[in-house]
Design an enzyme around this catalytic site. Structure first.
Site, short mmCIF file in Angstrom:
data_model
loop_
_atom_site.label_atom_id
_atom_site.label_comp_id
_atom_site.label_asym_id
_atom_site.label_seq_id
_atom_site.Cartn_x
_atom_site.Cartn_y
_atom_site.Cartn_z
N SER A 169 0.80 -1.21 0.00
CA SER A 169 0.00 0.00 0.00
C SER A 169 0.83 1.27 0.00
O SER A 169 1.50 1.57 -0.97
CB SER A 169 -0.94 -0.02 1.20
OG SER A 169 -2.19 -0.43 0.79
N LYS A 186 -0.70 -4.37 -3.27
CA LYS A 186 -2.01 -3.86 -2.88
C LYS A 186 -2.11 -2.43 -3.36
O LYS A 186 -1.64 -1.52 -2.71
CB LYS A 186 -2.19 -3.97 -1.36
CG LYS A 186 -3.63 -3.75 -0.90
CD LYS A 186 -3.94 -2.31 -0.69
CE LYS A 186 -5.37 -2.12 -0.22
NZ LYS A 186 -5.67 -0.68 -0.01
N GLN A 210 -8.73 2.98 -0.06
CA GLN A 210 -9.95 2.97 0.73
C GLN A 210 -10.28 4.37 1.24
O GLN A 210 -9.38 5.08 1.70
CB GLN A 210 -9.84 2.01 1.93
CG GLN A 210 -10.02 0.56 1.57
CD GLN A 210 -8.92 0.02 0.69
OE1 GLN A 210 -7.74 0.19 0.98
NE2 GLN A 210 -9.29 -0.61 -0.41
#
Length: 433
Positions: free
Chosen positions: A343, A368, A372
């Protein structure tokens, strides 16, 4: 949790305000995020919903009676104000929209989020939202590890530094087969979290599969309070020992949390004064955190231009550009990565690699690359939903692909067992020389 506003334009820096804050966490912390959906039990194959569905779709009522299909007995009255709020946010924001109404309706809020097939989009009850905020602030209880999902298998992304999980021998990449004797086949990410987390001082037994092992391993972990300092640094010499007169700065970023920017600011100010000949940034087993924090930190090396590109479901692209003081633009930098780097870590690593501001050493990162949006809802609950995927400045898609290091360091099973050796760090020190 503090409330934040999203960056709306490339000229505007991330600022505190009422609303949301974008997260780029790879999964959920084992110790905290348990998505329990009591309301979700009211909808399913055993319940009649046709009349309720018509009323709900027309938005004519917010309270109605649910009836059991088999017995005909009334279940309860349900207020759907919050339900419609979440429903509308999913339809407006989810990267995979449009999602069929039937798919969202079954299972109520649980089905609403679970039906997306995205382990990173979850609804958090007020207690869990509070724990989630505490985790991001750097303090929580549990075993101290982060979960992700690969090919429907629950995987350890990374144990947190000095956590019970790390001390018990849990490693990045471990696949969880059982929790206290219960097989994890078919579990969602949140089911795994729900089973593994617990009260400080209690034990949980994990059966895991580790690549290269001959058989599954059983590891018992005693849960504890976890306090994380997201960033530390020191001056080392060429041999890797502490040395105030050394020529190499070493910075370990464990997480992109709420305290990371302040710690980074102080660290860079001191590093610049000491003028080392190189800086080693260790992102190994860093599972991510806040998007704006990743952009802010990376901007120290990049004087201008995009740090990360976000692509939304409607094709719109939002570009986050460099901001800050840019004090490390001329600093020779080596970044250490592995499969536990995810991330926000991948945002930093990918951008520095694209601009030629750092040499990446280690193993390919987790992969990833979705973002979000986290919003605290009026009743104290929280909604974490995937709204976009991100690309590196040069347009590389990281989701499911990861970032490949410039120098791959293979670590044998034998070498991994030797805690006195760090082959990746050794390779980085050779490069500095």
């Amino acid at each position: 949790m503090s409330q934040y506003k999203l960056v709306e334009s490339k000229e505007e820096e991330c600022a505190c305000s009422k609303g949301h804050r974008k997260l780029v966490l790879p999964g959920v912390l084992l110790v905290l995020v348990i998505t329990a959906f009591a309301v979700g039990l009211l909808f399913g194959q055993n319940l009649l919903y046709s009349d309720a569905a018509k009323a709900l779709k027309a938005k004519q009522v917010t309270v109605f009676k649910l009836t059991n299909k088999d017995s005909g007995a009334a279940v309860k009255l349900v207020n759907f104000n919050l339900y419609w709020d979440v429903w509308q946010k999913v339809q407006e924001k989810y990267i995979g929209k449009p999602v069929s109404d039937d798919k969202l309706f079954y299972g109520s809020i649980e089905g609403l989020l679970a039906s997306l097939g995205d382990p990173y989009s979850v609804f958090l009850k007020p207690d869990n939202a509070k724990r989630f905020s505490q985790d991001l602030a750097g303090s929580f209880s549990g075993i101290g590890a982060e979960l992700g999902m690969k090919k429907d298998i629950i995987v350890i992304i990374a144990p947190l530094p000095e956590s019970p999980a790390e001390k018990a021998g849990i490693k990045a990449g471990d696949k969880i087969l059982e929790v206290d004797g219960a097989e994890t086949t078919g579990w969602s990410l949140d089911e795994a979290v729900n089973k593994i987390r617990g009260v400080k001082g209690t034990a949980v037994k994990l059966k895991i599969w580790r690549d290269g092992a001959d058989k599954p391993l059983e590891i018992t972990i005693i849960r504890d309070t976890i306090v994380i300092k997201s960033l530390t640094w020191k001056i080392i010499n060429g041999e890797g020992k502490d040395d105030a007169n050394g020529k190499i700065a070493y910075m370990k970023i464990a997480h992109f949390n709420e305290d990371t920017s302040e710690l980074f600011e102080k660290a860079v100010a001191e590093i610049v004064v000491k003028a080392p000949k190189a800086l080693i940034v260790d992102l190994r087993n860093d599972p991510g955190g806040f998007l704006d924090t990743a952009v802010r930190l990376t901007s120290e090396w990049v004087a201008k231009g995009p740090i990360v590109r976000e692509v939304f479901s409607n094709g719109r692209e939002e570009v986050y550009t460099s901001n800050g003081k840019h004090r490390l633009t001329q600093m020779k930098t080596i970044v250490l990565v592995n499969e536990g780097s995810a991330s926000a870590s991948e945002i930093m690593a990918g951008a520095l690699q694209d601009y030629g501001k750092a040499i990446l050493v280690g193993q390919k990162t987790f992969g990833k690359g979705s973002v979000q949006d986290y919003e605290q809802l009026p009743d104290g609950s929280g909604l974490k939903i995937t709204v976009a995927e991100w690309l590196t400045p040069n347009g590389r898609r990281i989701n499911k692909n990861g970032v490949m290091p410039d120098k791959v360091v293979e670590i044998s099973d034998e070498a991994a067992k030797d805690a006195t050796k760090d082959l990746v760090m050794e390779e980085a020190l050779k490069m500095v020389k």
